[in-house]
Design a protein around this motif. Structure first.
Motif, PDB file in Angstrom:
ATOM      1  N   GLU A 135      68.277  20.793  51.382  1.00 30.33           N
ATOM      2  CA  GLU A 135      67.353  21.757  51.997  1.00 30.33           C
ATOM      3  C   GLU A 135      68.122  22.869  52.697  1.00 30.33           C
ATOM      4  N   ARG A 162      59.695  13.577  44.464  1.00 31.21           N
ATOM      5  CA  ARG A 162      58.514  14.275  44.989  1.00 31.21           C
ATOM      6  C   ARG A 162      58.897  15.247  46.110  1.00 31.21           C
ATOM      7  N   THR A 163      59.834  14.804  46.951  1.00 34.80           N
ATOM      8  CA  THR A 163      60.280  15.679  48.039  1.00 34.80           C
ATOM      9  C   THR A 163      61.010  16.899  47.489  1.00 34.80           C
ATOM     10  N   GLU A 166      59.166  19.959  46.138  1.00 37.93           N
ATOM     11  CA  GLU A 166      58.610  20.922  47.085  1.00 37.93           C
ATOM     12  C   GLU A 166      59.646  21.945  47.558  1.00 37.93           C
ATOM     13  N   ASP A 168      62.163  25.040  47.235  1.00 41.53           N
ATOM     14  CA  ASP A 168      62.466  26.219  46.432  1.00 41.53           C
ATOM     15  C   ASP A 168      63.897  26.097  45.922  1.00 41.53           C
TER      16      ASP A 168
END
Length: 283
Positions: A135, A162-163, A166, A168
């Motif tokens: 992230e 799944r994380t 999300e 970009d």
């Protein structure tokens, strides 16, 4: 809350070892709200409930350390009153949680330079530190293709995928555990979290060892992320956890056994580097 947290840890409802440690430390706050006649009664309850939480998963070094630190912080302070014992408990819990969370954040920050823009990465299981590193790296403008093994039999990799979906600038692909050899040839790096490193051995979710072994064969570097508190030199003996065979196969086993270890052992010689809140170590 303590009993519920212990059950959550036993059932692996929380997958990240750093999150487990935080929840365990915070659960002891429940004792601050209870009534105790004497300091001795309070400290006995703290020690007893700390043992309950530690027994919920003996293999989690970060959990063991966090609970020991809270209990030890209170007993070492030798409080004169129950009120003082409550205050020391709350302050120690806050300190422990803050250190765990800042260590994870710093380890992720230290990993950003290692994660090259445009890299194809393979990760295994669910690691909140690995996710935070990705992230932070994408926040700095980097792009990644990430293969995620599903981490059977609990399918923890699905939560990771799944994380990542999300995020970009991340293209995530979920693969079966046994397919890692097929896709590692496309990868620039393997990045995984850790339960702990003890005596030159990485203990992490089962399936890590074959991935690291295959990566070494294919000259794909393996990087491990986590807090420095998970690097244990003494005072801790890793105990593997063997979970119910029903996680592997729902129907009864007729004439054979089902064995379901939660973790495996990877020699650190198979790793390129370990990155913690204290920096990067290469092997």
């Amino acid at each position: 809350m303590i009993d519920e947290t212990a059950e959550e840890i036993r059932e692996m409802q929380t997958h990240s070892s750093s999150v487990v440690a935080v929840h365990a430390a915070q659960a002891l706050e429940e004792l601050v709200e209870r009534e105790f006649a004497t300091v001795e009664e309070y400290t006995r309850a703290l020690e007893r409930n700390g043992s309950v939480l530690r027994r919920a998963n003996p293999s989690h070094a970060s959990l063991q350390n966090a609970v020991r630190e809270v209990v030890g912080g209170v007993t070492d302070a030798d409080p004169d009153t129950v009120e003082e014992a409550r205050r020391v408990t709350s302050e120690t819990i806050d300190e422990v949680v803050s250190r765990i969370e800042s260590a994870k954040r710093l380890a992720a920050e230290n990993a950003v330079d290692t994660l090259a823009d445009g890299a194809t990465i393979l990760t295994h299981d669910y690691s909140s530190t690995v996710l935070e590193a990705l992230e932070q790296a994408t926040g700095a403008g980097k792009h990644f293709d990430v293969y995620v093994t599903e981490a059977r039999p609990r399918y923890l990799g699905r939560k990771t995928a799944r994380t990542l979906a999300e995020f970009d600038r991340v293209d995530a692909t979920l693969i079966t555990d046994s397919a890692h050899g097929t896709y590692l040839e496309e990868c620039d790096r393997v990045v995984v979290g850790m339960d702990c490193i003890v005596d030159e051995t990485l203990y992490n979710r089962v399936g890590t060892f074959p991935i690291a072994s295959t990566a070494a064969r294919l000259d794909v570097p393996v990087t491990v992320l986590g807090s420095a508190a998970k690097l244990v030199s003494e005072g801790f003996v890793f105990e593997n956890e063997f979970r119910s065979g029903s996680e592997v196969m729902a129907e009864p086993a007729d004439g054979f056994d089902v064995v379901n270890p939660a973790y495996d052992a990877t020699p650190v010689e198979l790793l390129e580097s370990v990155i913690t809140d204290e920096g990067r170590t290469e092997f």
